[in-house]
Design a protein around this motif. Sequence first.
Motif, PDB file in Angstrom:
ATOM      1  N   TYR A 299      -3.064  -0.957   0.722  1.00 26.28           N
ATOM      2  CA  TYR A 299      -2.469   0.371   0.682  1.00 26.28           C
ATOM      3  C   TYR A 299      -1.524   0.543  -0.497  1.00 26.28           C
ATOM      4  O   TYR A 299      -1.437   1.635  -1.070  1.00 26.28           O
ATOM      5  CB  TYR A 299      -1.749   0.712   1.990  1.00 26.28           C
ATOM      6  N   LEU A 300      -0.809  -0.512  -0.874  1.00 25.48           N
ATOM      7  CA  LEU A 300       0.056  -0.409  -2.046  1.00 25.48           C
ATOM      8  C   LEU A 300      -0.773  -0.134  -3.292  1.00 25.48           C
ATOM      9  O   LEU A 300      -0.438   0.747  -4.089  1.00 25.48           O
ATOM     10  CB  LEU A 300       0.884  -1.683  -2.224  1.00 25.48           C
ATOM     11  N   SER A 301      -1.884  -0.851  -3.451  1.00 26.50           N
ATOM     12  CA  SER A 301      -2.730  -0.620  -4.622  1.00 26.50           C
ATOM     13  C   SER A 301      -3.346   0.783  -4.585  1.00 26.50           C
ATOM     14  O   SER A 301      -3.404   1.475  -5.612  1.00 26.50           O
ATOM     15  CB  SER A 301      -3.828  -1.674  -4.718  1.00 26.50           C
TER      16      SER A 301
ATOM     17  N   PHE B 250       1.963   6.143   0.688  1.00 26.76           N
ATOM     18  CA  PHE B 250       3.175   5.335   0.590  1.00 26.76           C
ATOM     19  C   PHE B 250       3.848   5.166   1.954  1.00 26.76           C
ATOM     20  O   PHE B 250       4.414   4.107   2.239  1.00 26.76           O
ATOM     21  CB  PHE B 250       4.145   5.915  -0.440  1.00 26.76           C
TER      22      PHE B 250
ATOM     23  N   THR C 297       1.878   2.511   3.632  1.00 25.64           N
ATOM     24  CA  THR C 297       2.257   1.228   3.040  1.00 25.64           C
ATOM     25  C   THR C 297       3.558   0.728   3.655  1.00 25.64           C
ATOM     26  O   THR C 297       3.672  -0.445   4.032  1.00 25.64           O
ATOM     27  CB  THR C 297       2.418   1.353   1.515  1.00 25.64           C
TER      28      THR C 297
END
Length: 154
Positions: A97-99, A134, A137
């Motif tokens: 999810y960060l990527s 975000f 994340t």
Amino acid sequence: MSSATSTASLPSGLAVLTTFPDVLFIPEIIFGGLVWILVASSKVPVPILQGWVMFVSVFCFVMSTTLLCLYSCGAHGGSSSWVTLDIICQETAALFYLSAAVLEAYFTYSVSTLTDPVVMTIYRENIAAVVFAFLATLMYVIHKVCSLLRWKSS
């Protein structure tokens, strides 16, 4: 390590919805579903980028829903290996999810300079997708950290 300690660390039934960090499955599923819907509803000018975001949102949505159902059914049976599985799943989801959130934010920023009304609609949908990505994340990172603490104590 006793069986009672392992059972206490992973709840079963409706207790999954009332214990922390397992209650975070609900916002993870909601935010992931919103990212999925927003990315799916927008036009796809950059297929490889949007495809990764779509893969991550669908994969994590299915994974979180499956884990929530398995925990609710008590499929773990008090085994400590399920705590390790939980950590692996949360870590994978947090990194994915960060990527995806960073890629979606980059794409949204690159589209922001265009003034076409159709592009501006895509831009607004992607802003919402970035915010929810975000937030998802953040939920996965909090869940991962708390799962690591649970693993350490079990």
